[in-house]
Structures are given as structure tokens and as C-alpha cells.
Motif scaffolding. Sequence first.
Motif, short mmCIF file in Angstrom:
data_model
loop_
_atom_site.label_atom_id
_atom_site.label_comp_id
_atom_site.label_asym_id
_atom_site.label_seq_id
_atom_site.Cartn_x
_atom_site.Cartn_y
_atom_site.Cartn_z
N LEU A 24 1.35 3.16 10.96
CA LEU A 24 1.16 2.48 9.53
C LEU A 24 0.63 3.31 8.91
O LEU A 24 -1.34 3.21 9.26
CB LEU A 24 0.22 0.78 9.44
CG LEU A 24 0.14 -0.25 8.11
CD1 LEU A 24 1.77 -0.34 8.08
CD2 LEU A 24 -0.72 -0.94 8.82
N ARG A 25 1.64 3.74 7.81
CA ARG A 25 0.50 4.80 6.81
C ARG A 25 0.64 4.02 5.51
O ARG A 25 1.15 3.48 4.67
CB ARG A 25 1.75 5.79 6.37
CG ARG A 25 0.89 7.06 5.35
CD ARG A 25 1.49 8.17 5.87
NE ARG A 25 1.00 8.97 5.03
CZ ARG A 25 1.67 9.87 4.03
NH1 ARG A 25 2.86 10.10 3.68
NH2 ARG A 25 1.12 10.55 3.37
N LEU A 26 -0.26 4.10 4.55
CA LEU A 26 -0.84 3.42 3.63
C LEU A 26 -0.95 4.30 2.01
O LEU A 26 -1.38 5.11 2.22
CB LEU A 26 -1.65 2.78 3.65
CG LEU A 26 -2.00 0.83 4.95
CD1 LEU A 26 -2.86 0.57 4.83
CD2 LEU A 26 -0.70 0.23 4.44
N ARG A 27 -0.67 3.30 1.42
CA ARG A 27 -0.38 4.00 -0.29
C ARG A 27 -1.84 2.90 -0.74
O ARG A 27 -1.31 2.10 -0.84
CB ARG A 27 0.09 4.38 -1.25
CG ARG A 27 0.02 5.11 -2.39
CD ARG A 27 1.19 5.62 -3.41
NE ARG A 27 0.97 6.05 -4.42
CZ ARG A 27 0.96 5.53 -5.88
NH1 ARG A 27 1.42 5.00 -5.94
NH2 ARG A 27 0.69 6.18 -6.80
N VAL A 28 -2.66 3.34 -0.56
CA VAL A 28 -4.35 2.40 -1.71
C VAL A 28 -4.52 2.56 -2.69
O VAL A 28 -5.03 4.70 -2.64
CB VAL A 28 -5.18 2.50 -0.56
CG1 VAL A 28 -6.57 1.58 -0.60
CG2 VAL A 28 -4.42 2.33 1.24
N MET A 29 -4.41 1.84 -3.40
CA MET A 29 -5.11 2.31 -4.58
C MET A 29 -5.86 1.29 -5.64
O MET A 29 -6.30 0.29 -4.90
CB MET A 29 -3.67 1.75 -6.01
CG MET A 29 -2.31 2.54 -5.09
SD MET A 29 -1.69 2.25 -6.00
CE MET A 29 -0.65 1.05 -5.02
N THR A 30 -7.41 1.65 -5.51
CA THR A 30 -8.16 1.05 -6.56
C THR A 30 -8.23 2.72 -7.68
O THR A 30 -9.09 2.92 -7.93
CB THR A 30 -9.34 1.75 -5.33
OG1 THR A 30 -9.76 3.13 -5.38
CG2 THR A 30 -9.61 0.70 -4.54
N ARG A 31 -7.35 2.34 -8.98
CA ARG A 31 -6.72 2.79 -9.98
C ARG A 31 -8.39 2.05 -10.75
O ARG A 31 -8.22 0.20 -10.88
CB ARG A 31 -5.76 2.38 -10.39
CG ARG A 31 -4.79 3.53 -9.73
CD ARG A 31 -3.15 3.06 -10.30
NE ARG A 31 -2.78 1.75 -10.12
CZ ARG A 31 -1.73 1.79 -10.13
NH1 ARG A 31 -0.73 2.30 -10.11
NH2 ARG A 31 -1.91 0.49 -9.76
#
Length: 172
Positions: A75-82
Motif C-alpha cells: 500500500l503506497r499512500l500520499r499523506v497530506m498534512t498541509r
Amino acid sequence: MAHNEIDVEAPPQAVFAVLADPRSYARWVVGSRKIRRADPDWPARGSAFDHEVGIGPLTLKDSSEAVESDPPRLLRLRVMTRPLAVAWVTLRIHPSGGGARVEMDEVAADTRSRLFFNPLTDPLIKLRNAESLRRLKALAERREPLPDGPLPPRGSAAEGDVQGSSAPASPS
């Protein structure tokens, strides 16, 4: 790049079952406060869930997207905490004995995020991810309960109430 590994006394399918439940991220990801909404087809490629991350009263609302999903191996994620950072998080699950070996890599996904992900912060990210994997292990081994209850679909005005764990999972 922060790289972590952990052995889990559960098969790869059990580990991936935790990853496939967006509600679980509030329990195993250190810093995750609440899962608000999720696409019903999570973790299919392109699906996402909305989350709240932070410490104390300081929180950010953003989302994580599945960019690659190969159950029960990857599982590959793009994790955003902008506006702080955007990261690529890759979880690889390998059969190991009667259980699984989980590898987790986290790297900056854009130029601005490299200010946050650098040689000085890598040890802290590695520590956070070690604790996150320890919590994931406890969920996959069923030593900690998985969250239950409904989670509203993304795009709805409703928000879910799946909270993070106030106390870390028991040591393994």
C-alpha cells in the motif's frame, strides 16, 4: 528517508485488513487524531480518506490517498498534512514464518516538504513510525480492538467520530 520494519504474528492478509479499514488509522498512526470521512472503496487506487492530525489543540485537517494498492503485499499512500508536509508512505508486507514482516518508508513528496523531512528530522520520524508500526502490530494481532461504527463517505457534510487512541497499545 525514514525506514522501519516490524515482525507481526499475523498473516499478511490480517495486516492488510487493518490497512484496508480507514478507521484504523486513528488508532495506529502516531499524531492522527480523527478519521472524518472515507471513500467507500478504500484502499483502491485513487481512493482517499479525510483525517485530522495534530498534538494538543493544534490540529490540521487534510487527507491521505492510495496511489498504489496490491493486497496483501503493498500500500503506497500520499499523506497530506498541509501546509506542513506532503509525504509518500509505502507499506510493504512480506510473509515471514507464520506471520508477516512489515516495512514502512516515508519520504518527502514535494520540494517544500524536504524542509520537514531532512537528516535532522529523520530520527524523529523514524521514532514516530516505530511506534506507529508497534500499534499496527497490536491491531493486526488482535491484541487491541479495531474501531467500529459507520464512517461517512467523502464529499458528505457529515464527519465521522473515529478518534485516535488516547493510550498507546500495550508493548509487544
